[in-house]
Design a protein around this motif. Structure first.
Motif, PDB file in Angstrom:
ATOM      1  N   GLY A  22     -27.054 -19.610 -23.720  1.00 37.58           N
ATOM      2  CA  GLY A  22     -25.920 -19.718 -22.816  1.00 37.58           C
ATOM      3  C   GLY A  22     -25.279 -18.402 -22.428  1.00 37.58           C
ATOM      4  O   GLY A  22     -24.390 -18.370 -21.583  1.00 37.58           O
ATOM      5  N   TYR A  48     -22.012 -22.908 -19.372  1.00 34.95           N
ATOM      6  CA  TYR A  48     -22.504 -24.275 -19.313  1.00 34.95           C
ATOM      7  C   TYR A  48     -22.730 -24.653 -17.848  1.00 34.95           C
ATOM      8  O   TYR A  48     -22.052 -24.142 -16.957  1.00 34.95           O
ATOM      9  CB  TYR A  48     -21.485 -25.247 -19.938  1.00 34.95           C
ATOM     10  N   VAL A 104     -31.920 -31.332 -16.936  1.00 35.48           N
ATOM     11  CA  VAL A 104     -30.690 -30.572 -17.133  1.00 35.48           C
ATOM     12  C   VAL A 104     -29.561 -31.333 -16.461  1.00 35.48           C
ATOM     13  O   VAL A 104     -29.708 -31.782 -15.328  1.00 35.48           O
ATOM     14  CB  VAL A 104     -30.807 -29.152 -16.511  1.00 35.48           C
ATOM     15  N   LYS A 105     -28.443 -31.481 -17.176  1.00 36.07           N
ATOM     16  CA  LYS A 105     -27.321 -32.218 -16.596  1.00 36.07           C
ATOM     17  C   LYS A 105     -26.021 -31.448 -16.791  1.00 36.07           C
ATOM     18  O   LYS A 105     -25.956 -30.493 -17.575  1.00 36.07           O
ATOM     19  CB  LYS A 105     -27.233 -33.625 -17.178  1.00 36.07           C
ATOM     20  N   SER A 106     -25.013 -31.880 -16.079  1.00 40.05           N
ATOM     21  CA  SER A 106     -23.701 -31.263 -16.177  1.00 40.05           C
ATOM     22  C   SER A 106     -23.215 -31.272 -17.621  1.00 40.05           C
ATOM     23  O   SER A 106     -23.324 -32.282 -18.312  1.00 40.05           O
ATOM     24  CB  SER A 106     -22.713 -32.023 -15.286  1.00 40.05           C
ATOM     25  N   GLY A 107     -22.726 -30.122 -18.074  1.00 42.35           N
ATOM     26  CA  GLY A 107     -22.246 -30.005 -19.454  1.00 42.35           C
ATOM     27  C   GLY A 107     -23.258 -29.392 -20.397  1.00 42.35           C
ATOM     28  O   GLY A 107     -22.911 -28.989 -21.509  1.00 42.35           O
ATOM     29  N   ASP A 108     -24.529 -29.311 -19.989  1.00 40.42           N
ATOM     30  CA  ASP A 108     -25.561 -28.698 -20.837  1.00 40.42           C
ATOM     31  C   ASP A 108     -25.344 -27.195 -20.930  1.00 40.42           C
ATOM     32  O   ASP A 108     -24.882 -26.549 -19.982  1.00 40.42           O
ATOM     33  CB  ASP A 108     -26.960 -28.957 -20.272  1.00 40.42           C
ATOM     34  N   LEU A 109     -25.715 -26.639 -22.061  1.00 41.21           N
ATOM     35  CA  LEU A 109     -25.658 -25.201 -22.276  1.00 41.21           C
ATOM     36  C   LEU A 109     -26.596 -24.501 -21.298  1.00 41.21           C
ATOM     37  O   LEU A 109     -27.722 -24.945 -21.078  1.00 41.21           O
ATOM     38  CB  LEU A 109     -26.075 -24.895 -23.709  1.00 41.21           C
ATOM     39  N   TYR A 110     -26.151 -23.424 -20.695  1.00 46.83           N
ATOM     40  CA  TYR A 110     -26.974 -22.655 -19.756  1.00 46.83           C
ATOM     41  C   TYR A 110     -28.164 -22.057 -20.501  1.00 46.83           C
ATOM     42  O   TYR A 110     -28.017 -21.425 -21.540  1.00 46.83           O
ATOM     43  CB  TYR A 110     -26.138 -21.542 -19.128  1.00 46.83           C
ATOM     44  N   ASP A 111     -29.363 -22.279 -19.966  1.00 40.09           N
ATOM     45  CA  ASP A 111     -30.595 -21.752 -20.560  1.00 40.09           C
ATOM     46  C   ASP A 111     -31.533 -21.390 -19.414  1.00 40.09           C
ATOM     47  O   ASP A 111     -32.246 -22.240 -18.889  1.00 40.09           O
ATOM     48  CB  ASP A 111     -31.217 -22.802 -21.485  1.00 40.09           C
ATOM     49  N   THR A 131     -35.568 -21.967 -19.914  1.00 37.59           N
ATOM     50  CA  THR A 131     -35.974 -23.371 -19.848  1.00 37.59           C
ATOM     51  C   THR A 131     -35.802 -23.912 -18.433  1.00 37.59           C
ATOM     52  O   THR A 131     -36.667 -24.637 -17.931  1.00 37.59           O
ATOM     53  CB  THR A 131     -35.158 -24.213 -20.849  1.00 37.59           C
ATOM     54  N   SER A 191     -18.541 -21.587 -16.663  1.00 37.54           N
ATOM     55  CA  SER A 191     -19.291 -22.632 -15.957  1.00 37.54           C
ATOM     56  C   SER A 191     -20.146 -22.053 -14.840  1.00 37.54           C
ATOM     57  O   SER A 191     -19.798 -21.030 -14.244  1.00 37.54           O
ATOM     58  CB  SER A 191     -18.339 -23.674 -15.367  1.00 37.54           C
TER      59      SER A 191
END
Length: 198
Positions: free
Chosen positions: A9, A43, A66-73, A76, A120
C-alpha cells in the motif's frame, strides 16, 4: 524493495540513500545501509471502467479481483490487468489475455490513478478494444530440420480462426517439446496485414 512496499500500500515509497561499508571486525563481510521514505499507506476508493463494450463491467471487476477499500497493490493490479512489464504472455487470467485470446490483438489497457486525500486512490481503467483479428496466414521460417508439414500438424492456430495468444503460446510449447528446435529461437512474429487480418 520498492515493489514490496508498493504491494503493502505504500505507493510513494522511495529510497532516499544507500551505501555499502566494510565491517572491520568481520572478515569478508560488508554492511548495507538503506534509508527509505515509506510515505502514506493507500487504499483503493472508486474503480471505474471506460471503453469496454465486449465484456460487461461486472465480469471485468470479478476477474480483476480488486474492490473499493482494498489495500493498494500496484504489482498485483498490473499483473491482473496484464499491463506493462506484468503482461505475462502465459497467464490466461488477466484482463489483457481475456481480450487477446478472443481475437482482440490490438486491445490496450491503461490504468489511471488519482490520489484522493491522504490515503485513497481512485482508479480509472481505460480499455481500447479495437477489432477482432482473424489469422490470415501462418508461415514457417528458419526450419532446416523437419518437413514443414510435420510442424503444421502441431499448430494450434490456423488460417481462418480468430487470433488467440494462448493458442500461439501452446503451439510454441508443443514445438519446443518436439526437441527438434532451440526453444529460444521459437519466436512468434505477429504481423497485422489489415484492420482485421493477422
Amino acid at each position: 524493495l520498492l515493489d514490496f512496499y508498493n504491494s503493502k500500500g505504500y505507493r510513494n515509497a522511495a529510497i532516499l540513500a544507500d551505501s555499502l561499508y566494510p565491517i572491520p571486525e568481520k572478515e569478508n563481510r560488508i554492511g548495507l545501509y538503506v534509508k527509505v521514505h515509506e510515505g502514506n499507506q493507500y487504499y483503493f476508493r472508486n474503480i471505474t471502467w471506460v471503453g469496454n463494450s465486449v465484456y460487461d463491467t461486472r465480469d471485468l471487476k470479478t476477474l480483476l479481483g480488486v474492490k473499493s477499500g482494498d489495500l493498494y497493490d500496484r504489482k498485483t493490479l498490473y499483473k491482473r490487468l496484464g499491463y506493462g512489464k506484468e503482461d505475462n504472455i502465459d497467464d490466461e487470467s488477466t484482463i489483457n489475455s481475456l481480450y487477446q485470446n478472443n481475437g482482440y490483438l490490438m486491445a490496450k489497457i491503461d490504468p489511471s490513478e488519482t490520489i484522493v486525500g491522504e490515503d485513497s486512490i481512485d482508479l480509472e481503467i481505460k480499455i481500447f478494444e479495437g477489432n477482432q483479428f482473424t489469422i490470415n496466414n501462418v508461415g514457417i521460417t528458419g526450419n532446416n530440420r523437419v518437413n514443414d508439414e510435420v510442424i503444421r500438424r502441431e499448430l494450434y492456430t490456423r488460417p481462418g480462426e480468430l487470433y488467440n495468444r494462448a493458442l500461439i503460446m501452446q503451439t510454441i510449447r508443443t514445438l519446443a517439446g518436439m526437441q527438434h528446435f532451440n526453444e529460444e529461437a521459437l519466436i512468434p512474429d505477429i504481423k497485422p496485414v489489415s484492420n482485421d487480418l493477422v
